[in-house]
Design a protein around this motif. Sequence first.
Motif, PDB file in Angstrom:
ATOM      1  N   LEU A  77       0.833  -1.208   0.000  1.00  0.00           N
ATOM      2  CA  LEU A  77       0.000   0.000   0.000  1.00  0.00           C
ATOM      3  C   LEU A  77       0.868   1.258   0.000  1.00  0.00           C
ATOM      4  CD1 LEU A  77      -2.882  -0.951   2.441  1.00  0.00           C
ATOM      5  CD2 LEU A  77      -3.162  -0.132   0.111  1.00  0.00           C
ATOM      6  N   LYS A  78       1.914   1.264   0.823  1.00  0.00           N
ATOM      7  CA  LYS A  78       2.805   2.428   0.868  1.00  0.00           C
ATOM      8  C   LYS A  78       3.511   2.620  -0.466  1.00  0.00           C
ATOM      9  CE  LYS A  78       3.740   2.386   5.810  1.00  0.00           C
ATOM     10  NZ  LYS A  78       4.732   2.149   6.865  1.00  0.00           N
ATOM     11  N   GLN A  79       3.977   1.527  -1.046  1.00  0.00           N
ATOM     12  CA  GLN A  79       4.666   1.624  -2.342  1.00  0.00           C
ATOM     13  C   GLN A  79       3.726   2.128  -3.427  1.00  0.00           C
ATOM     14  OE1 GLN A  79       6.197  -2.350  -2.855  1.00  0.00           O
ATOM     15  NE2 GLN A  79       8.151  -1.871  -1.862  1.00  0.00           N
ATOM     16  N   GLN A  80       2.514   1.648  -3.416  1.00  0.00           N
ATOM     17  CA  GLN A  80       1.554   2.088  -4.426  1.00  0.00           C
ATOM     18  C   GLN A  80       1.188   3.549  -4.214  1.00  0.00           C
ATOM     19  OE1 GLN A  80       0.838   0.385  -7.090  1.00  0.00           O
ATOM     20  NE2 GLN A  80      -0.406   2.053  -7.887  1.00  0.00           N
ATOM     21  N   ALA A  81       1.066   3.982  -2.976  1.00  0.00           N
ATOM     22  CA  ALA A  81       0.792   5.392  -2.701  1.00  0.00           C
ATOM     23  C   ALA A  81       1.946   6.261  -3.192  1.00  0.00           C
ATOM     24  CB  ALA A  81       0.553   5.602  -1.209  1.00  0.00           C
ATOM     25  N   GLN A  82       3.176   5.777  -3.015  1.00  0.00           N
ATOM     26  CA  GLN A  82       4.339   6.505  -3.520  1.00  0.00           C
ATOM     27  C   GLN A  82       4.327   6.545  -5.046  1.00  0.00           C
ATOM     28  OE1 GLN A  82       7.558   4.351  -1.693  1.00  0.00           O
ATOM     29  NE2 GLN A  82       7.512   5.593   0.180  1.00  0.00           N
ATOM     30  N   ALA A  83       3.933   5.458  -5.672  1.00  0.00           N
ATOM     31  CA  ALA A  83       3.847   5.415  -7.136  1.00  0.00           C
ATOM     32  C   ALA A  83       2.800   6.415  -7.631  1.00  0.00           C
ATOM     33  CB  ALA A  83       3.512   4.009  -7.615  1.00  0.00           C
ATOM     34  N   VAL A  84       1.686   6.513  -6.927  1.00  0.00           N
ATOM     35  CA  VAL A  84       0.645   7.486  -7.295  1.00  0.00           C
ATOM     36  C   VAL A  84       1.193   8.902  -7.168  1.00  0.00           C
ATOM     37  CG1 VAL A  84      -1.573   8.470  -6.580  1.00  0.00           C
ATOM     38  CG2 VAL A  84      -1.324   6.000  -6.805  1.00  0.00           C
ATOM     39  N   ASP A  85       1.886   9.171  -6.071  1.00  0.00           N
ATOM     40  CA  ASP A  85       2.455  10.509  -5.874  1.00  0.00           C
ATOM     41  C   ASP A  85       3.482  10.843  -6.954  1.00  0.00           C
ATOM     42  OD1 ASP A  85       0.900  10.963  -3.645  1.00  0.00           O
ATOM     43  OD2 ASP A  85       2.468  10.365  -2.216  1.00  0.00           O
ATOM     44  N   ALA A  86       4.347   9.889  -7.284  1.00  0.00           N
ATOM     45  CA  ALA A  86       5.359  10.123  -8.322  1.00  0.00           C
ATOM     46  C   ALA A  86       4.694  10.371  -9.671  1.00  0.00           C
ATOM     47  CB  ALA A  86       6.309   8.933  -8.406  1.00  0.00           C
ATOM     48  N   THR A  87       3.678   9.596  -9.981  1.00  0.00           N
ATOM     49  CA  THR A  87       2.971   9.767 -11.250  1.00  0.00           C
ATOM     50  C   THR A  87       2.251  11.108 -11.274  1.00  0.00           C
ATOM     51  OG1 THR A  87       2.667   7.367 -11.354  1.00  0.00           O
ATOM     52  CG2 THR A  87       1.322   8.694 -12.829  1.00  0.00           C
ATOM     53  N   ARG A  88       1.701  11.516 -10.133  1.00  0.00           N
ATOM     54  CA  ARG A  88       1.034  12.816 -10.058  1.00  0.00           C
ATOM     55  C   ARG A  88       2.044  13.947 -10.299  1.00  0.00           C
ATOM     56  NH1 ARG A  88      -1.686  12.225  -5.437  1.00  0.00           N
ATOM     57  NH2 ARG A  88      -3.529  11.529  -6.536  1.00  0.00           N
ATOM     58  N   GLN A  89       3.240  13.811  -9.741  1.00  0.00           N
ATOM     59  CA  GLN A  89       4.276  14.815  -9.962  1.00  0.00           C
ATOM     60  C   GLN A  89       4.665  14.873 -11.435  1.00  0.00           C
ATOM     61  OE1 GLN A  89       7.416  13.738  -7.267  1.00  0.00           O
ATOM     62  NE2 GLN A  89       6.466  14.767  -5.520  1.00  0.00           N
ATOM     63  N   HIS A  90       4.770  13.701 -12.071  1.00  0.00           N
ATOM     64  CA  HIS A  90       5.085  13.676 -13.501  1.00  0.00           C
ATOM     65  C   HIS A  90       3.982  14.359 -14.305  1.00  0.00           C
ATOM     66  CE1 HIS A  90       7.839  10.121 -12.556  1.00  0.00           C
ATOM     67  NE2 HIS A  90       8.615  11.114 -12.964  1.00  0.00           N
ATOM     68  N   CYS A  91       2.742  14.168 -13.881  1.00  0.00           N
ATOM     69  CA  CYS A  91       1.620  14.841 -14.558  1.00  0.00           C
ATOM     70  C   CYS A  91       1.754  16.350 -14.437  1.00  0.00           C
ATOM     71  CB  CYS A  91       0.290  14.397 -13.951  1.00  0.00           C
ATOM     72  SG  CYS A  91      -0.332  12.852 -14.598  1.00  0.00           S
ATOM     73  N   GLU A  92       2.098  16.818 -13.258  1.00  0.00           N
ATOM     74  CA  GLU A  92       2.242  18.261 -13.052  1.00  0.00           C
ATOM     75  C   GLU A  92       3.389  18.820 -13.890  1.00  0.00           C
ATOM     76  OE1 GLU A  92       0.056  20.218 -11.565  1.00  0.00           O
ATOM     77  OE2 GLU A  92      -1.092  18.373 -11.279  1.00  0.00           O
ATOM     78  N   ILE A  93       4.466  18.063 -13.998  1.00  0.00           N
ATOM     79  CA  ILE A  93       5.592  18.499 -14.841  1.00  0.00           C
ATOM     80  C   ILE A  93       5.144  18.599 -16.298  1.00  0.00           C
ATOM     81  CG2 ILE A  93       7.828  17.767 -15.764  1.00  0.00           C
ATOM     82  CD1 ILE A  93       8.408  16.630 -12.932  1.00  0.00           C
ATOM     83  N   GLU A  94       4.441  17.592 -16.771  1.00  0.00           N
ATOM     84  CA  GLU A  94       3.969  17.607 -18.159  1.00  0.00           C
ATOM     85  C   GLU A  94       2.951  18.723 -18.382  1.00  0.00           C
ATOM     86  OE1 GLU A  94       5.301  16.096 -20.672  1.00  0.00           O
ATOM     87  OE2 GLU A  94       6.672  15.089 -19.309  1.00  0.00           O
ATOM     88  N   ARG A  95       2.127  18.983 -17.373  1.00  0.00           N
ATOM     89  CA  ARG A  95       1.148  20.071 -17.488  1.00  0.00           C
ATOM     90  C   ARG A  95       1.876  21.413 -17.612  1.00  0.00           C
ATOM     91  NH1 ARG A  95      -2.074  18.222 -13.952  1.00  0.00           N
ATOM     92  NH2 ARG A  95      -3.512  17.344 -15.433  1.00  0.00           N
ATOM     93  N   ALA A  96       2.947  21.573 -16.838  1.00  0.00           N
ATOM     94  CA  ALA A  96       3.741  22.807 -16.926  1.00  0.00           C
ATOM     95  C   ALA A  96       4.414  22.915 -18.290  1.00  0.00           C
ATOM     96  CB  ALA A  96       4.788  22.834 -15.816  1.00  0.00           C
ATOM     97  N   ARG A  97       4.915  21.790 -18.799  1.00  0.00           N
ATOM     98  CA  ARG A  97       5.531  21.804 -20.135  1.00  0.00           C
ATOM     99  C   ARG A  97       4.520  22.183 -21.198  1.00  0.00           C
ATOM    100  NH1 ARG A  97       9.126  16.349 -19.682  1.00  0.00           N
ATOM    101  NH2 ARG A  97      10.807  17.247 -18.473  1.00  0.00           N
ATOM    102  N   LEU A  98       3.319  21.649 -21.077  1.00  0.00           N
ATOM    103  CA  LEU A  98       2.270  21.989 -22.038  1.00  0.00           C
ATOM    104  C   LEU A  98       1.925  23.465 -21.950  1.00  0.00           C
ATOM    105  CD1 LEU A  98       0.179  21.274 -24.169  1.00  0.00           C
ATOM    106  CD2 LEU A  98      -1.357  20.576 -22.316  1.00  0.00           C
TER     107      LEU A  98
END
Length: 148
Positions: A77-98
């Motif tokens: 559960l902790k690892q998956q929560a970390q994966a969600v957070d990392a993916t969310r950060q990647h989304c924010e980076i891509e949103r900023a790039r866009l």
Amino acid sequence: MTRSQRLDPLRKLAQQRQDAAAKQLAERDKALAEQQKRLELLQQYAEHFTLAPVGSTLPPALLANHAAFRAKLDVALKQQAQAVDATRQHCEIERARLLLASRDNKVLEKLAASYRAEEQRDADRRSQRELDDLGARRVRHPPQGDTP
């Protein structure tokens, strides 16, 4: 080649960058949705696994297995929560790039529009000057032949 036409390759490149950033963001959003779904399923499973029938007793060996499995489930559960957070950060980076790519594209579009407007004004001035010159020539040299 006019100044506005010289911007066309840059505008095309900016549009391609914007399209690529939008595509990348869509992929990241999809990955985020998948990661969140996995986390939700894992949470539901963990919730279901912790519920034991009321009044039931487990032998010590099964109780130890249950505790060990629950510990592994908590780690997952902790690892998956970390994966969600990392993916969310990647989304924010891509949103900023866009956002940046879109801004660059808009700047080039405005610049090209400004150049086109300036070119149109210059063409209008030239046309008006030609008409003024033509009118001035007619006044200085009236047509011959119709005078009695």
